[in-house]
Design a protein around this motif. Structure first.
Motif, PDB file in Angstrom:
ATOM      1  N   SER B 184       0.825  -1.213   0.000  1.00 14.30           N
ATOM      2  CA  SER B 184       0.000   0.000   0.000  1.00 14.30           C
ATOM      3  C   SER B 184       0.855   1.257   0.000  1.00 14.30           C
ATOM      4  CB  SER B 184      -0.901   0.011   1.237  1.00 14.30           C
ATOM      5  OG  SER B 184      -0.132   0.202   2.409  1.00 14.30           O
ATOM      6  N   THR B 185       0.277   2.286  -0.549  1.00 11.03           N
ATOM      7  CA  THR B 185       0.804   3.635  -0.421  1.00 11.03           C
ATOM      8  C   THR B 185      -0.269   4.459   0.276  1.00 11.03           C
ATOM      9  OG1 THR B 185      -0.115   4.350  -2.533  1.00 11.03           O
ATOM     10  CG2 THR B 185       2.104   3.375  -2.565  1.00 11.03           C
ATOM     11  N   GLU B 186      -0.037   5.762   0.344  1.00 12.65           N
ATOM     12  CA  GLU B 186      -1.040   6.597   0.995  1.00 12.65           C
ATOM     13  C   GLU B 186      -2.340   6.641   0.197  1.00 12.65           C
ATOM     14  OE1 GLU B 186       2.099   9.096   0.971  1.00 12.65           O
ATOM     15  OE2 GLU B 186       1.965   9.786   3.033  1.00 12.65           O
ATOM     16  N   ASN B 187      -2.242   6.397  -1.091  1.00 12.30           N
ATOM     17  CA  ASN B 187      -3.433   6.586  -1.922  1.00 12.30           C
ATOM     18  C   ASN B 187      -4.004   5.314  -2.517  1.00 12.30           C
ATOM     19  OD1 ASN B 187      -3.257   9.482  -1.725  1.00 12.30           O
ATOM     20  ND2 ASN B 187      -1.463   9.311  -3.049  1.00 12.30           N
ATOM     21  N   GLU B 188      -3.215   4.250  -2.512  1.00  7.93           N
ATOM     22  CA  GLU B 188      -3.659   3.114  -3.319  1.00  7.93           C
ATOM     23  C   GLU B 188      -3.147   1.795  -2.758  1.00  7.93           C
ATOM     24  OE1 GLU B 188      -2.815   4.084  -7.371  1.00  7.93           O
ATOM     25  OE2 GLU B 188      -3.567   2.180  -8.135  1.00  7.93           O
ATOM     26  N   LEU B 189      -3.934   0.757  -3.058  1.00  3.16           N
ATOM     27  CA  LEU B 189      -3.484  -0.610  -2.787  1.00  3.16           C
ATOM     28  C   LEU B 189      -3.014  -1.225  -4.099  1.00  3.16           C
ATOM     29  CD1 LEU B 189      -6.102  -2.455  -0.519  1.00  3.16           C
ATOM     30  CD2 LEU B 189      -3.678  -2.138  -0.070  1.00  3.16           C
ATOM     31  N   PHE B 190      -1.885  -1.882  -4.067  1.00  2.58           N
ATOM     32  CA  PHE B 190      -1.363  -2.528  -5.270  1.00  2.58           C
ATOM     33  C   PHE B 190      -1.344  -4.035  -5.053  1.00  2.58           C
ATOM     34  CE2 PHE B 190       0.090   1.155  -7.602  1.00  2.58           C
ATOM     35  CZ  PHE B 190       0.236   2.112  -6.627  1.00  2.58           C
ATOM     36  N   LYS B 191      -1.786  -4.752  -6.087  1.00  2.09           N
ATOM     37  CA  LYS B 191      -1.790  -6.207  -5.991  1.00  2.09           C
ATOM     38  C   LYS B 191      -0.466  -6.727  -6.528  1.00  2.09           C
ATOM     39  CE  LYS B 191      -5.496  -9.540  -6.205  1.00  2.09           C
ATOM     40  NZ  LYS B 191      -6.781  -9.917  -6.758  1.00  2.09           N
ATOM     41  N   VAL B 192       0.020  -7.794  -5.917  1.00  2.36           N
ATOM     42  CA  VAL B 192       1.307  -8.379  -6.297  1.00  2.36           C
ATOM     43  C   VAL B 192       1.055  -9.763  -6.864  1.00  2.36           C
ATOM     44  CG1 VAL B 192       3.535  -9.190  -5.434  1.00  2.36           C
ATOM     45  CG2 VAL B 192       2.518  -7.097  -4.503  1.00  2.36           C
ATOM     46  N   SER B 193       1.701 -10.068  -7.970  1.00  2.00           N
ATOM     47  CA  SER B 193       1.589 -11.442  -8.471  1.00  2.00           C
ATOM     48  C   SER B 193       2.764 -12.238  -7.960  1.00  2.00           C
ATOM     49  CB  SER B 193       1.560 -11.432 -10.008  1.00  2.00           C
ATOM     50  OG  SER B 193       2.746 -10.850 -10.484  1.00  2.00           O
ATOM     51  N   GLY B 194       2.535 -13.520  -7.758  1.00  2.00           N
ATOM     52  CA  GLY B 194       3.605 -14.385  -7.265  1.00  2.00           C
ATOM     53  C   GLY B 194       4.007 -14.082  -5.830  1.00  2.00           C
ATOM     54  N   TYR B 195       3.074 -13.503  -5.037  1.00  3.05           N
ATOM     55  CA  TYR B 195       3.439 -13.072  -3.688  1.00  3.05           C
ATOM     56  C   TYR B 195       3.713 -14.241  -2.749  1.00  3.05           C
ATOM     57  CZ  TYR B 195      -1.557 -13.967  -2.819  1.00  3.05           C
ATOM     58  OH  TYR B 195      -2.805 -14.546  -2.737  1.00  3.05           O
ATOM     59  N   GLN B 196       3.029 -15.354  -2.992  1.00  2.00           N
ATOM     60  CA  GLN B 196       3.212 -16.482  -2.071  1.00  2.00           C
ATOM     61  C   GLN B 196       4.631 -17.056  -2.182  1.00  2.00           C
ATOM     62  OE1 GLN B 196      -0.099 -19.259  -1.620  1.00  2.00           O
ATOM     63  NE2 GLN B 196      -1.402 -17.920  -2.852  1.00  2.00           N
ATOM     64  N   GLU B 197       5.130 -17.095  -3.426  1.00  2.00           N
ATOM     65  CA  GLU B 197       6.483 -17.629  -3.617  1.00  2.00           C
ATOM     66  C   GLU B 197       7.518 -16.738  -2.954  1.00  2.00           C
ATOM     67  OE1 GLU B 197       4.035 -19.410  -6.912  1.00  2.00           O
ATOM     68  OE2 GLU B 197       4.170 -17.474  -5.919  1.00  2.00           O
ATOM     69  N   LEU B 198       7.244 -15.440  -2.934  1.00  2.00           N
ATOM     70  CA  LEU B 198       8.193 -14.517  -2.315  1.00  2.00           C
ATOM     71  C   LEU B 198       8.387 -14.830  -0.836  1.00  2.00           C
ATOM     72  CD1 LEU B 198       7.156 -11.044  -3.824  1.00  2.00           C
ATOM     73  CD2 LEU B 198       9.299 -12.266  -4.206  1.00  2.00           C
ATOM     74  N   PHE B 199       7.292 -15.132  -0.153  1.00  2.00           N
ATOM     75  CA  PHE B 199       7.381 -15.332   1.293  1.00  2.00           C
ATOM     76  C   PHE B 199       7.561 -16.794   1.684  1.00  2.00           C
ATOM     77  CE2 PHE B 199       6.786 -11.219   3.155  1.00  2.00           C
ATOM     78  CZ  PHE B 199       6.173 -10.474   2.170  1.00  2.00           C
ATOM     79  N   PHE B 200       6.996 -17.705   0.900  1.00  2.00           N
ATOM     80  CA  PHE B 200       6.995 -19.100   1.319  1.00  2.00           C
ATOM     81  C   PHE B 200       7.712 -20.035   0.361  1.00  2.00           C
ATOM     82  CE2 PHE B 200       4.292 -18.260   4.826  1.00  2.00           C
ATOM     83  CZ  PHE B 200       3.377 -17.293   4.415  1.00  2.00           C
TER      84      PHE B 200
END
Lengths: 470, 343
Positions: B184-200
């Protein structure tokens, strides 16, 4: 066996002195409550009491942690009970979360919880409420004996309260504290009748801060104090009023002082303010505004009539107008337990004026208890299942899901009970304002209005079974 | 004064006394609890006391080589967008749901002995994590309940600050949405692709839309009962079956669990399933207070009554040199005290 018991009871009853009869009633009231209370419990509210006590025990007072949504009086009562538990009992476990009960939390009626309080804790919470029930029963007997001078009616009044289904349910099963609210209001009335105005003010503050319905009676109480003081001097009347006011203000300050110091005052009254904001939100606000304006008219008329009542009729007008004020407030939100604070006044009027009020009493007493029974149904047996090993949780979950599947039936019962309660409250209100139909400023001006009032009078007299003379 | 008036006076006085005594008890903090655990050789001597009628639970966990957390930071920035759902959580007062959640969490952790907590905004969070990277072994825990990490530490890239920090030993406690799905930023939420692989490293998060309640206990360990866990939501929860160095606890549907602790580099991620609820917050405080990690194993557990007395005991441990966390708490599902003792 039953016939023998009934005949034994009947002969004992008729042979007993009046004092013994009220004791017998109280003992029977106590017995049925004691027998039921360990086995049948509504899970949700008693869980909330355990949560509040754990918050207090953690050193966070009443409002620092999520738990108490009411004004602090009930929280203080709970703290007192907690003190007794900690000082004298061995009730160490408040509750346990049962995995096999988890599905009941998903029921459409989100008022169930798989974390059940223990039998010991539940009983500890119910004992004060049961004691309160008995105390209100006795005070009603005492008041009716004094007011009506009739032992039989006084005993019937006490019996109406002790064996009223919703009263019994809320203290013995629901573990709700509306009987305490009824006690405080009834005691206020008794104290004021006895000219014990300082104590009356102190107790009235507790009544108003416990559940806010009694607050609506403040103008009637003040009018009564003035009317009761006739033909006394202005100084005497001012003294009466002053003592009442000092008592009420002093107790209010003492009760709210910790919250004022801690900055939690808004939290402590959020139960009241949130109710008002809900009632006055969106499309409801127009309806509520109209109801409030009508209510103000009722308050003004009732207060005035109490104020100008003849000396011989001061008490009659007092009780009638208290009921007149409280009845519409109950109609705003037809929660089953709210009617309990009204019941002592309704019992007084039923004992005095007979079958019409008795009809309202019976309808309210039965319809309001059908509401929680329909909604909660088999979940009330969770204690039996988990603590006593009777049956199993799957049966409860299945019957809850069947009841939810028969959505229309459950909702039909709920709506029917709400309609019945609403009808009984409306009838009560019309009975209390019947003197207005007989004699008012609009009479004799427009024939249509006269016919309307005559019709209302006729219908109400039919229900009463006699010609009502105000 | 006649007899009737005397009795009425007595009744009124008794009622007033009950209320006023209760008022004093509510605020006078009369409850006294104490606990202690002393590790010596292959034993742990423990004691717990209460001046009231209480129950206690005690669990010693073997935490392998995972060092204990020594400070906690909570991310909260009201200027940044969030991605949580709080409709089923009660909120009192003027705070918003996230602020109230954090307020309640801090107070709950305080009576469980976790007091070194700092609330940081997005900028301060980045500063803190950057500072931690300079240390060889980070023992800071970060609690995020906003459902979205701020762009100051995460933008969906493999070299993001948060991921480096975790590799360096940081501990992340997470709730509110699928971990990493949004930043997130102050104005917007951004969706991330491949987020699960980044963390897990693999896809393992429950991304269902519905509440996704689960109705079975995790039976691989007894933490569900020794910690009196209550939250049975597995929405956004972890499927630990294909993850190495993962501890699942609480409730499950056989796949996803309500709580999972997963190794990430030298650090750890702890995911709490579900949307905001009071139960979720209670479990979060229990897991933090108990000092658990992804390799925790119960080596000793005990429970019972402590009624106006002190209860003592001795626990036999596996070795004198292992890394233990002993957590004693009072009240069970209605806790009012807790303390953790590390070997």
């Amino acid at each position: 066996m039953m016939i023998f018991l009934m005949s034994y009871f009947s002969s004992t009853w008729h042979a007993a002195t009046p004092t013994r009869r009220i004791v017998i009633l109280l003992l029977i009231g106590l017995l049925i409550r004691v027998v039921i209370s360990p086995f049948i419990t509504y899970d949700y509210d008693v869980y909330a009491w355990a949560l509040i006590l754990s918050n207090v025990n953690s050193g966070n007072g009443l409002y620092e942690l999520t738990g108490l949504y009411y004004t602090p009086v009930w929280g203080y009562c709970l703290s007192f009970f907690d003190g007794i538990i900690n000082a004298f009992s061995s009730i160490d476990v408040f509750g346990f979360r049962f995995t096999d009960l988890l599905p009941i939390e998903d029921n459409w009626y989100c008022g169930h919880i798989a974390t059940l309080t223990t039998v010991g804790f539940g009983i500890a919470m119910k004992i004060p409420l049961i004691a309160t029930d008995l105390l209100v029963g006795y005070l009603l007997y005492y008041l009716l004996k004094d007011y009506l001078g009739n032992e039989e009616r006084a005993l019937k009044g006490a019996a109406f309260w002790l064996f009223c289904p919703i009263v019994f349910y809320m203290s013995t099963v629901g573990t709700q504290f509306d009987c305490v609210s009824a006690l405080f209001l009834l005691l206020t009335i008794i104290l004021l009748r006895r000219n014990m105005n300082l104590l009356g003010g102190l107790i009235f503050a507790l009544a108003g801060l416990l559940k806010f319905f009694p607050l609506f009676t403040i103008t009637i109480l003040i009018a009564y104090l003035v009317a009761q003081g006739r033909p006394g001097t202005t100084k005497q009347k001012a003294e009466n009023l002053g003592k009442f006011a000092i008592g009420a203000i002093l107790m209010t300050v003492v009760i709210l002082l910790p919250d004022i110091i801690n900055g939690d005052l808004s939290k402590s009254v959020s139960f009241i303010t949130s109710r008002f904001s809900t009632l006055f939100s969106g499309g409801e606000s127009i309806k509520m505004t109209i109801l409030v304006l009508l209510g103000l008219i009722v308050v003004i008329i009732a207060t005035y009539r109490t104020y100008v009542a003849d000396a011989a009729k001061t008490d009659d007008e007092f009780f009638q107008h208290l009921l007149m004020i409280l009845t519409p407030t109950m109609m705003v939100s037809l929660m089953p337990q709210y009617a309990i604070v009204l019941l002592p006044l309704l019992i007084i009027m039923a004992a005095k004026e007979g079958r019409a009020y008795s009809l309202c009493l019976v309808v309210i007493g039965i319809s309001t208890v059908l509401d929680p029974l329909a909604v909660n149904n088999t979940v009330l047996a969770v204690n039996l299942v988990e603590w006593y090993g009777v049956g199993n949780a799957n049966w409860i979950v299945w019957t809850m899901s069947r009841a939810a599947a028969d959505f229309n039936l459950e909702h039909f019962i709920l709506y029917a009970t709400l309609v019945a309660e609403g009808f009984a409250l409306l009838l009560t209100f019309f009975l209390t304002i019947q003197p207005f139909f007989t004699k008012n400023h609009f009479r004799g001006r427009v024939k249509a209005i006269d016919r309307l009032f005559d019709g209302a009078n006729w219908a109400l007299n039919k229900i009463r079974g006699y010609e009502y003379e105000p | 004064m006649n007899r009737d008036k005397k009795l009425l006076t007595a009744l009124a006085v008794v009622i007033i006394a009950v209320v006023l005594i209760g008022e004093v008890l509510a605020y006078a903090n009369v409850r006294e609890y104490n606990a202690n655990v002393t590790y010596r050789y292959e034993q742990a001597s423990w004691s717990v006391s209460s001046n009231g009628s209480s129950s206690f639970n005690f669990v010693i966990s073997d935490n392998g080589t995972f060092t204990a957390t020594d400070e906690y930071i909570i991310y909260y920035d009201e200027t940044y967008c969030t991605a949580y759902n709080s409709t089923k959580m009660t909120v009192i007062g003027q705070m918003n749901a996230q602020e109230y959640y954090i307020d309640q969490l801090i107070k709950t952790l305080a009576y469980k002995g976790v007091t070194d907590i700092t609330v940081v905004d997005a900028a301060a969070l980045a500063e803190k994590l950057t500072g931690d990277l300079a240390e060889t072994d980070c023992t800071t825990a970060l609690i995020v309940v906003s459902g979205a990490l701020p762009a100051t530490v995460y933008t969906g890239q493999t070299d993001d600050l948060i991921l480096q920090w975790l590799d360096n030993g940081g501990r992340l406690y997470w709730s509110g949405n699928a971990l990493g799905r949004y930043y997130s930023t102050e104005n917007e939420l951004f969706k991330v692709s491949g987020y699960q692989e980044l963390f897990f490293g693999i896809e393992c998060l429950n991304g269902e839309i519905d509440d996704n309640k689960v109705y079975e206990d995790v039976i691989a360990n007894n933490y569900r009962y020794v910690l009196s866990l209550s939250n049975n939501q597995a929405l956004y929860g972890v499927d630990g079956s294909n993850l190495s160095n993962c501890l699942t606890l609480g409730y499950t549907d056989g796949q996803y669990s309500s709580i999972a602790l997963v190794q990430h580099g030298n650090g750890m991620i702890c995911v709490f399933g579900g949307n905001y609820t009071d139960y979720q917050r209670a479990d979060l405080s229990q897991v933090i207070a108990a000092g658990l990690c992804y390799c925790s194993e119960i080596v000793y557990e005990n429970s019972g009554s402590v009624i106006r007395t002190t209860v003592t005991g001795t626990a036999q441990l596996l070795s004198a040199t292992d890394n233990y966390a002993g957590y004693i708490y009072i009240g069970g599902y209605f806790p009012s005290f807790g303390r953790t003792f590390y070997s």
